[in-house]
Each structure stands twice: as structure tokens, then as C-alpha cells.
Design a protein around this motif. Sequence first.
Motif, PDB file in Angstrom:
ATOM      1  N   VAL A  70       0.967  -1.274   0.203  1.00  0.00           N
ATOM      2  CA  VAL A  70      -0.115   0.075   0.026  1.00  0.00           C
ATOM      3  C   VAL A  70       0.958   1.456   0.163  1.00  0.00           C
ATOM      4  O   VAL A  70       0.751   1.428  -0.804  1.00  0.00           O
ATOM      5  N   ALA A  71       1.766   0.921   0.723  1.00  0.00           N
ATOM      6  CA  ALA A  71       2.670   2.558   0.889  1.00  0.00           C
ATOM      7  C   ALA A  71       3.190   2.683  -0.515  1.00  0.00           C
ATOM      8  O   ALA A  71       3.365   3.813  -0.890  1.00  0.00           O
ATOM      9  N   LEU A  72       3.496   1.446  -1.304  1.00  0.00           N
ATOM     10  CA  LEU A  72       4.635   2.131  -2.766  1.00  0.00           C
ATOM     11  C   LEU A  72       3.161   2.285  -3.363  1.00  0.00           C
ATOM     12  O   LEU A  72       3.450   2.656  -4.656  1.00  0.00           O
ATOM     13  N   ARG A  73       2.375   2.189  -2.963  1.00  0.00           N
ATOM     14  CA  ARG A  73       1.449   2.707  -4.208  1.00  0.00           C
ATOM     15  C   ARG A  73       0.822   3.929  -4.396  1.00  0.00           C
ATOM     16  O   ARG A  73       0.712   4.868  -5.292  1.00  0.00           O
ATOM     17  N   ALA A  98      -9.314  -1.392   1.393  1.00  0.00           N
ATOM     18  CA  ALA A  98      -9.985  -0.053   1.859  1.00  0.00           C
ATOM     19  C   ALA A  98      -8.904   0.786   1.301  1.00  0.00           C
ATOM     20  O   ALA A  98      -9.274   1.958   0.958  1.00  0.00           O
ATOM     21  N   LEU A  99      -8.018   0.921   0.248  1.00  0.00           N
ATOM     22  CA  LEU A  99      -6.459   1.414  -0.594  1.00  0.00           C
ATOM     23  C   LEU A  99      -7.500   1.984  -1.491  1.00  0.00           C
ATOM     24  O   LEU A  99      -7.889   3.563  -1.755  1.00  0.00           O
ATOM     25  N   LEU A 100      -8.398   1.473  -2.345  1.00  0.00           N
ATOM     26  CA  LEU A 100      -8.768   1.480  -3.258  1.00  0.00           C
ATOM     27  C   LEU A 100     -10.327   2.370  -3.277  1.00  0.00           C
ATOM     28  O   LEU A 100     -11.186   2.958  -4.060  1.00  0.00           O
ATOM     29  N   GLU A 105      -8.634   6.057  -8.039  1.00  0.00           N
ATOM     30  CA  GLU A 105      -8.103   6.747  -8.761  1.00  0.00           C
ATOM     31  C   GLU A 105      -7.167   6.112  -9.160  1.00  0.00           C
ATOM     32  O   GLU A 105      -6.621   5.007  -9.923  1.00  0.00           O
ATOM     33  N   GLN A 106      -6.744   4.550  -7.641  1.00  0.00           N
ATOM     34  CA  GLN A 106      -6.579   3.195  -7.922  1.00  0.00           C
ATOM     35  C   GLN A 106      -6.672   1.757  -8.526  1.00  0.00           C
ATOM     36  O   GLN A 106      -6.319   1.257  -9.022  1.00  0.00           O
TER      37      GLN A 106
END
Length: 225
Positions: A70-73, A98-100, A105-106
Motif C-alpha cells: 500500500v505504501a508503494l502504491r 480499503a486503499l481503493l 483512481e487506483q
Amino acid sequence: MKDHSSTTGPWSRLVRFGFRQLYTRFAWAYDAIAAGVSFGEWLEWGRCAIPFLRGRRILELAHGPGHLHVALRERGFAVVSIDLSAQMSDMARRRVEALLRRQPEQAARGLRLARADARRLPFQNASFESVVSTFPTDFIVTPEALSEARRVLEPGGVLVVVPTAEMRQRGASERVVAGLYHLTGQRRHTPLPLTQRLAEAGFSFRAEHVETRRAQVTVWVCQTL
């Protein structure tokens, strides 16, 4: 590699067995235990790998709960992460989902997680500019994993490994943590056989050290020859 002579007794084997369970049946406790043994610095220790990466196309080996993925994305890397553990894969998937939700935009990039063995990578030759792994088990220095990492890296690519962190202060709690690292095999050194293995796989080797508030984090930077 580490000296096995003092870490192969019944007690140490039992501790290592329990350690391995954190990747499977007790994966739900991994984050809490990792935060405890690092005195809250676990995520920071893993992110120490990032400044040593090259390019944008990154392969992460043994992604665990998915924090580094997640940190890299979030930093704009095109990262693919693999792990063999079904439990860790589920935890990482939920973290990426959760990031999405936070960053729609991811979504076009998808989950970009896979169940795979680092010793038999399902990727074409020269697919990545960097391969990274943080606090991996000893699979990372097997000839098979090193050969596969070299194969999927393009010329000039780099393998970055965070193998360990050393607490600078040695109070009673820090000594207990250091002992657990030793018993589980996580406390590694860099004797000649490791550099020989890397050279045979087509890598140069240097060790970098990153200071955090409590610890000194070791980073292996292994560039393709």
C-alpha cells in the motif's frame, strides 16, 4: 547465513514453529505482535527499503499483511506483490481494497496481489526494475529465489532486502526482543557465504544502515551484475 549451532535446540524449534504460525493460523495477530516487538516502529522499518528502489516497476516478495504494498502504491510505484500464505493474502487484499475506496483512481490498477512462490515466479524475464522483501524468512537467500529474482529483473535492476533491525538501547525489554529475533532466525549477519551466493546469482552486494528513533535498520542492496 546465520550460525545454526545455537538455534536448533528443542526450545528454539518450538519458538520458530510459533513464529511460522503468525503467517498462517495466527496471522490475525501479526500486526499487533510486530508493533510490540518493534516498539511501534515496524511499518517504518519496512519503509526503509523504499529509498533504495530503482524505477517504478516493483515486485515485492512475501507481502505479509500488505503494508509496504500500500505504501508503494500511494507513492506512485507500479507494484505487484506475492505471498504463499492464504491468510496473509486475505489481509493484504482487505488493505488494498480499503486503499481503493480512499483513492478510486487506483482502481484501474486492480489488486495486483498474487499467491506465488518466490522460488518459481510467474513473471516473464526482465519484468521489473526492482525486487523488494522486508523481514523475509530464509527463503530469500536460497539459490532458487535469488536466481528467480535475477531473472525477473531488467539489466541494472536491484534486489532490496530489509533483513533485520537492531535496537540502539538495550533495556530488559529490548534484550528480550533481541533474543526472540535470534531464536526465530530473524537476526541475520552477512558472512562470506551470503555474498558468494549473491555473486553466483548475478548480484553485487552492499549493506546500508538507516537510523530510526529506536533502531538501526539494515538494508541489503543487491544490484544485478
